[in-house]
Design an enzyme around this catalytic site. Structure first.
Site, mmCIF file in Angstrom:
data_model
loop_
_atom_site.group_PDB
_atom_site.id
_atom_site.type_symbol
_atom_site.label_atom_id
_atom_site.label_comp_id
_atom_site.label_asym_id
_atom_site.label_seq_id
_atom_site.Cartn_x
_atom_site.Cartn_y
_atom_site.Cartn_z
ATOM 1 N N ASP A 181 3.473 7.749 7.326
ATOM 2 C CA ASP A 181 3.576 7.933 5.756
ATOM 3 C C ASP A 181 3.160 9.526 5.657
ATOM 4 O O ASP A 181 2.663 9.976 4.486
ATOM 5 C CB ASP A 181 2.452 7.318 4.823
ATOM 6 C CG ASP A 181 2.785 5.832 4.968
ATOM 7 O OD1 ASP A 181 3.610 5.315 5.674
ATOM 8 O OD2 ASP A 181 2.150 5.044 4.232
ATOM 9 N N HIS A 234 6.694 -1.281 -8.747
ATOM 10 C CA HIS A 234 5.736 -1.673 -7.614
ATOM 11 C C HIS A 234 4.439 -2.232 -8.511
ATOM 12 O O HIS A 234 3.936 -1.528 -9.199
ATOM 13 C CB HIS A 234 5.726 -0.746 -6.679
ATOM 14 C CG HIS A 234 4.900 -1.165 -5.351
ATOM 15 N ND1 HIS A 234 3.635 -1.041 -5.258
ATOM 16 C CD2 HIS A 234 5.306 -2.166 -4.300
ATOM 17 C CE1 HIS A 234 3.200 -1.886 -3.845
ATOM 18 N NE2 HIS A 234 4.454 -2.397 -3.485
ATOM 19 N N HIS A 261 4.070 6.630 -6.795
ATOM 20 C CA HIS A 261 4.282 7.544 -5.600
ATOM 21 C C HIS A 261 5.200 7.017 -4.635
ATOM 22 O O HIS A 261 5.575 5.691 -4.631
ATOM 23 C CB HIS A 261 2.898 7.659 -4.787
ATOM 24 C CG HIS A 261 2.677 6.465 -4.361
ATOM 25 N ND1 HIS A 261 1.760 5.480 -4.885
ATOM 26 C CD2 HIS A 261 2.786 5.790 -3.139
ATOM 27 C CE1 HIS A 261 1.497 4.532 -4.264
ATOM 28 N NE2 HIS A 261 1.883 4.596 -2.966
ATOM 29 N N LYS A 269 8.540 0.642 4.342
ATOM 30 C CA LYS A 269 7.685 -0.370 3.918
ATOM 31 C C LYS A 269 7.339 -0.209 2.594
ATOM 32 O O LYS A 269 7.466 0.593 1.834
ATOM 33 C CB LYS A 269 6.535 -0.330 4.725
ATOM 34 C CG LYS A 269 5.426 0.849 4.554
ATOM 35 C CD LYS A 269 4.248 0.963 5.578
ATOM 36 C CE LYS A 269 3.693 2.340 5.378
ATOM 37 N NZ LYS A 269 2.482 2.260 4.205
ATOM 38 N N CYS A 318 -3.722 3.455 4.910
ATOM 39 C CA CYS A 318 -2.206 3.035 5.775
ATOM 40 C C CYS A 318 -2.618 3.195 7.311
ATOM 41 O O CYS A 318 -2.123 2.325 8.091
ATOM 42 C CB CYS A 318 -1.154 3.578 5.164
ATOM 43 S SG CYS A 318 -0.879 3.288 3.516
#
Length: 236
Positions: A9, A56, A97, A122, A176
């Site tokens: 990421d 999301h 984001h 992802k 992450c």
């Protein structure tokens, strides 16, 4: 021994100065990560990217006030796996984001993407958080269950390539990166987190707690100039 490097990421929204969820000093990791990407000892070099839909579940503005303050508030999130919908867990809320197709979702230009062999998108399922490049927040590793959240079955790819060892770098070390390293260990791989190639959302107590969890999962915390990386020998 066949080793893979997973760069987690390294995206515009996670990097200063303009990222909506910027991790302090994240952009400064690029030289160390590029050195690792150029290391001949890695058989496979992977980059993961958050690729969220606008609705999301982790985005604070998608929930009603007053319990929708980013970083501070949590909501209850349900497991999307069939038959497991009654399983829930708290989910920390974040600023919007890495929305798919936006500038914020792009890998920063400082990363030498010419050395990336595979990209993993992802967090694509609006219903569930996905920190790890392997599995969603409920640990669903199965390709069928996980397919709405991620576009690559990473465990399967690593098995096909005969990968035995995984080194994880990027952001954020306490989210992450940590969960990717833990899931690599869960998948039966020797897993390493390269400490000088990560930065954290909560660099103090958050990172100390992350290191405890990593140790419990069997993940070794190493350095980019340490013997574990220096000893890698390339294999095809």
């Amino acid at each position: 021994m066949k080793a893979a490097l997973i760069v987690v990421d390294m995206q515009e929204d996670f990097c200063p100065p303009n990222g909506s969820l910027a991790v302090q000093e994240a952009r400064d990791l690029a030289p160390t990560i590029n050195t690792l990407l150029a290391h001949p000892g890695f058989t496979l070099r992977i980059a993961s990217q958050d690729s969220h839909p606008a609705n999301h579940i982790s985005f604070a503005p998608n929930h009603p006030a007053p319990n929708n303050r980013p970083f501070e508030c949590h909501i209850e999130m349900a497991n999307p796996a069939p038959g497991k919908e009654s399983e829930t867990k708290p989910q920390r809320l974040w600023p919007i984001h890495c929305v798919a197709g936006t500038k914020g979702a792009e890998i920063i230009p400082e990363i030498d993407t010419a050395n990336i062999d595979l990209y993993v998108q992802k967090g694509m399922d609006a219903r569930v958080e996905m920190y790890s490049a392997f599995a969603d927040a409920f640990g669903n590793l199965d390709a069928e269950v996980n397919r709405s959240s991620v576009d690559v079955h990473l465990k399967g790819v690593l098995e096909e390539r005969g990968i035995t060892d995984v080194f994880v770098v990027g952001v954020a070390g306490d989210y992450c990166v940590k969960f990717t390293a833990v899931d690599a260990a869960r998948a039966g791989l020797r897993s390493y987190l390269v400490e000088d190639a990560v930065r954290c959302v909560d660099p103090g107590l958050g990172w100390e707690e992350a290191k405890r969890e990593l140790s419990e999962a069997g993940v070794r915390v190493v350095r980019s100039d340490g013997p574990e990386v220096a000893g890698l020998v390339g294999s095809v």
